[in-house]
Design a protein around this motif. Structure first.
Motif, PDB file in Angstrom:
ATOM      1  N   ASP A   1       0.337  -1.770   0.236  1.00 48.37           N
ATOM      2  CA  ASP A   1      -0.068  -0.145   0.015  1.00 48.37           C
ATOM      3  C   ASP A   1       0.692   1.329  -0.073  1.00 48.37           C
ATOM      4  OD1 ASP A   1      -2.252  -1.511   0.118  1.00 48.37           O
ATOM      5  OD2 ASP A   1      -2.320  -1.459   2.065  1.00 48.37           O
ATOM      6  N   ASP A   2       1.770   1.008   0.546  1.00 51.49           N
ATOM      7  CA  ASP A   2       2.896   2.189   0.386  1.00 51.49           C
ATOM      8  C   ASP A   2       3.320   2.389  -0.375  1.00 51.49           C
ATOM      9  OD1 ASP A   2       2.169   2.592   3.728  1.00 51.49           O
ATOM     10  OD2 ASP A   2       3.513   1.554   3.842  1.00 51.49           O
ATOM     11  N   VAL A   3       3.711   1.794  -1.255  1.00 49.32           N
ATOM     12  CA  VAL A   3       4.496   1.176  -2.725  1.00 49.32           C
ATOM     13  C   VAL A   3       3.641   2.107  -3.795  1.00 49.32           C
ATOM     14  CG1 VAL A   3       5.275   0.336  -4.304  1.00 49.32           C
ATOM     15  CG2 VAL A   3       5.912  -0.396  -2.432  1.00 49.32           C
ATOM     16  N   GLN A   4       2.056   1.378  -3.556  1.00 54.47           N
ATOM     17  CA  GLN A   4       1.522   2.397  -4.691  1.00 54.47           C
ATOM     18  C   GLN A   4       0.871   3.824  -4.380  1.00 54.47           C
ATOM     19  OE1 GLN A   4       0.944   0.174  -6.241  1.00 54.47           O
ATOM     20  NE2 GLN A   4      -0.462  -1.254  -6.482  1.00 54.47           N
TER      21      GLN A   4
ATOM     22  N   TRP B   1       6.150   8.276  -9.055  1.00 54.90           N
ATOM     23  CA  TRP B   1       7.197   7.330  -9.779  1.00 54.90           C
ATOM     24  C   TRP B   1       8.986   7.265  -9.314  1.00 54.90           C
ATOM     25  CZ3 TRP B   1       9.046   3.320 -10.740  1.00 54.90           C
ATOM     26  CH2 TRP B   1      10.153   3.135 -11.664  1.00 54.90           C
ATOM     27  N   GLU B   2       9.235   8.853  -8.170  1.00 52.41           N
ATOM     28  CA  GLU B   2      10.819   9.607  -8.949  1.00 52.41           C
ATOM     29  C   GLU B   2      10.757   8.571  -7.671  1.00 52.41           C
ATOM     30  OE1 GLU B   2       7.899  11.351 -10.222  1.00 52.41           O
ATOM     31  OE2 GLU B   2       8.799  11.396 -12.442  1.00 52.41           O
ATOM     32  N   VAL B   3      10.168   9.372  -6.625  1.00 54.11           N
ATOM     33  CA  VAL B   3      10.130   8.871  -4.795  1.00 54.11           C
ATOM     34  C   VAL B   3      10.345   7.622  -4.750  1.00 54.11           C
ATOM     35  CG1 VAL B   3       9.458   8.676  -2.968  1.00 54.11           C
ATOM     36  CG2 VAL B   3       8.810  11.056  -4.637  1.00 54.11           C
TER      37      VAL B   3
ATOM     38  N   LYS C   1       2.109  -2.252  -8.076  1.00 53.64           N
ATOM     39  CA  LYS C   1       0.937  -2.610  -9.991  1.00 53.64           C
ATOM     40  C   LYS C   1       2.118  -2.413 -11.208  1.00 53.64           C
ATOM     41  CE  LYS C   1      -2.364  -0.006 -13.008  1.00 53.64           C
ATOM     42  NZ  LYS C   1      -2.720   1.251 -12.763  1.00 53.64           N
ATOM     43  N   ARG C   2       2.320  -3.344 -12.472  1.00 53.84           N
ATOM     44  CA  ARG C   2       2.988  -3.437 -12.894  1.00 53.84           C
ATOM     45  C   ARG C   2       2.623  -2.375 -13.917  1.00 53.84           C
ATOM     46  NH1 ARG C   2       1.024  -8.239 -13.394  1.00 53.84           N
ATOM     47  NH2 ARG C   2       0.051  -7.769 -15.805  1.00 53.84           N
ATOM     48  N   SER C   3       4.620  -1.529 -14.800  1.00 51.08           N
ATOM     49  CA  SER C   3       4.167  -0.604 -15.450  1.00 51.08           C
ATOM     50  C   SER C   3       5.323  -1.042 -16.345  1.00 51.08           C
ATOM     51  CB  SER C   3       3.992   1.119 -15.198  1.00 51.08           C
ATOM     52  OG  SER C   3       5.348   1.135 -14.019  1.00 51.08           O
TER      53      SER C   3
END
Length: 614
Positions: free
Chosen positions: A229-232, A236-238, A302-304
């Motif tokens: 949850d923290d990652v989501q 993106w830069e962070v 989530k993939r990107s």
């Protein structure tokens, strides 16, 4: 003589009979004296044991603070005394002495336990980040910006083969977690506690103290517990910066902190093997969990497409540390940590493969409305090509990753992935080219983009995998689009330069006999006027178009000039005099062949309307 000798024999017998009682008494006295000596010696041994016990008791009552080594010697002496009286229970005093000695020994071990706790606590301090950085090889020490100098840090660039080899041979210096002079004392204390039956107290003290210090060292370094949850929620830069740091932290944790913990654990608890392995496992389990949980959160987030390269960086570091993790956590007590690390490695590999598939689909279905009005290379093309170039920086990693799932030829698998990406891009470009109303611009756009793809492949390592056949096929496609552009753009204007009004591919269409082919002056004027209008329109429009590659641009201009200029020269030479001899010839013949040639050099320069007017 016989009588005399007989008399002597009689007297000797009588003397012997008279002396026998004396001999018996003498022998008894000697035996009693031997018994007394033995008894005195036994008493001396017993008294010496009492004396040693008294001395040991005095040292133990003083406590271990003044002289720890003497205190430990006193405990050893007390154990020796207990053994002596246990094996000589015939003495009346044995039971009393044993009870006293055992009570004293119990008090001694309790004091020893507190001494072990204090000594371990006093010399267990968190390691400052700067001290850890000093233990790293030069290439891995943080630069002034605070990030590692090598590229395998979430920056989207993998280390080169040379850097990888230098990293393999890099020397790490283990940090001093506890001063070396203190380790023998801690070892002796641990041995005494274990021998005294205080293994659980020893385990608990060691685990609680060292685990806490290890966690503090990692927190000072910057390690934090982050979940999915923290990652989501992160920008993106962070997140990218945190992944780069995590890679650095993993290297420091495994090669320095965990390895250092293993070393001191093996030293202090040497000889207490089952307890030693369990202690190391319990000391490191929480820290390992914090580090691996972040990796799991990234792998499951989530993939990107932009995550692919940081995922590869993460996979790389896990593969790099694999053998050391297996060695450090080889005991049965550490099996969960070994399996967690292996699980993360496989999860990262799976996520990379899934991201490949996502990327191909995203490229093929890209529906951005960004239209390049000048027909130049589309941003999607440069993005995909750069993506593929970066991908080839990770060749060795990708081949290793493919082997996680398929033992067949990894080169063929990488070539297949690359080919599918290129095909997805071409399919999308075909769709984007249909947005142009001008069909000649459609072909110019496809020519530019496919040429860019081919040139990029030729200049990269992708060429070796895709092969010469792939390059040749796509060069032919570029040429086909160039021919289509030329045909659609210039066929109409070339008709103006035909004596019969038909299409012309060169000056020969003007008639081999040099005749005027029955064209009237007014028709010639109309032809020149039509040519002027069409050429100016083409010039105005196609000067704004762009062919970014200089060689391709010159080649295309030359291909057009080779058709247009001979046809114009021929028409101008044959029919120009019919207009020049009349009124206002400049109204019809605006351009000499030389001016046309000069103006052709302005095509495909991407000029704005204002630049053209100037």
């Amino acid at each position: 003589m016989v009588a005399i000798l007989g008399s002597f024999d009689h007297r000797l017998s009588a003397l012997e009979t008279a002396m026998r009682p004396t001999q018996i008494r003498t022998h008894s006295i000697r035996r009693a004296h031997g018994n007394i000596d033995k008894t005195l010696k036994a008493a001396e041994v017993i008294l010496s044991q009492f004396d040693l016990t008294r001395k040991a008791e005095a040292k133990i009552l003083r406590g271990p603070h003044e002289d720890l080594e003497s205190y430990l010697e006193a405990i050893d002496q007390l154990r020796s005394n207990v053994d002596f009286f246990s094996s000589n229970k015939g003495f009346k005093c044995s039971d009393g002495v044993l009870n006293h000695a055992n009570q004293l020994l119990s008090k001694a071990i309790s004091k020893l336990e507190e001494e072990f706790r204090q000594l371990l606590l006093n010399y267990s301090k968190p390691v400052e980040p700067d001290r850890l950085f000093e233990c790293l090889p030069d290439s891995l020490r943080p630069s002034s910006s605070g990030s590692p100098r090598n590229h395998g840090d979430g920056s989207g660039k993998s280390p080169t083969d040379h850097q990888e080899k230098s990293l393999e041979n890099a020397v790490y210096t283990l940090p001093i977690l506890i001063p070396p002079r203190v380790l023998p004392l801690l070892h002796d204390l641990a041995q005494q506690m274990a021998q005294g039956g205080h293994q659980q107290q020893l385990f608990r003290i060691y685990r609680d103290t060292r685990a806490s210090v290890l966690e503090q060292s990692l927190r000072k370094l910057g390690v934090e517990r982050l979940g999915k949850d923290d990652v989501q929620k992160m920008q993106w830069e962070v997140l990218e910066a945190k992944i780069g740091n995590w890679i650095h932290y993993m290297r420091i944790a495994v090669k320095l902190l965990f390895a250092g913990e293993k070393k001191i654990c093996d030293h202090i608890l040497d000889g207490v093997d089952p307890l030693r392995d369990q202690c190391f496992a319990e000391v490191t389990v929480s820290s390992v969990s914090v580090l691996l949980s972040f990796g799991e959160a990234i792998a499951k987030s989530k993939r990107s497409p932009e995550k692919l390269f940081v995922l590869l960086d993460m996979y790389e570091i896990m593969r790099e540390l694999h053998s050391e993790i297996e060695l450090l956590f080889e005991s049965k007590a550490c099996i969960e940590m070994r399996e967690a690390a292996l699980s993360l490695t496989k999860r990262l590999a799976e996520t990379v493969q899934e991201t490949f598939v996502d990327f191909e689909e995203a490229v093929e279905k890209d529906a951005t409305k960004t239209t390049v009005l000048d027909g130049t290379v589309h941003p999607l093309t440069s993005y995909v090509i750069n993506y593929v170039k970066f991908l080839f920086d990770y060749q060795s990693t990708l081949k290793q990753l493919f082997q996680e799932f398929d033992a067949s030829d990894p080169d063929a698998l990488l070539a297949s992935v690359t080919t599918r990406m290129m095909q997805a891009l071409q399919n999308n470009l075909d769709g984007k080219s249909k947005q142009y109303r001008d069909p000649s611009l459609t072909h110019l756009f496809l020519m530019n983009n496919i040429h860019y793809i081919v040139r990029s492949v030729q200049r990269s390592e992708a060429k070796d995998l895709l092969g010469d056949d792939w390059v040749q096929i796509h060069r032919r496609i570029v040429q086909q689009h160039a021919n289509q552009y030329k045909r659609i753009s210039w066929a109409k204007i070339l008709q103006c330069l035909s004596a019969q009004g038909g299409a012309s591919g060169g000056g020969g269409a003007m008639g081999a006999d040099g005749s005027a082919s029955g064209i009237s002056r007014s028709m010639v004027k109309d032809r020149f006027k039509t040519f002027n209008v069409q050429f100016e329109e083409l010039h105005q429009r196609q000067s704004q178009w762009t062919v970014p590659d200089s060689e391709l641009r010159e080649s295309l201009r030359l291909a057009v000039a080779e058709v247009l200029l001979p046809a114009y020269r021929s028409f101008h030479k044959r029919f120009g005099p019919m207009v020049e001899n009349g009124k206002n010839p400049q109204k019809y013949i605006r351009y000499s062949p030389e001016v046309l040639d000069h103006m052709m050099n302005e095509f495909f320069e991407g000029k704005t309307w204002n630049e053209q007017k100037r």
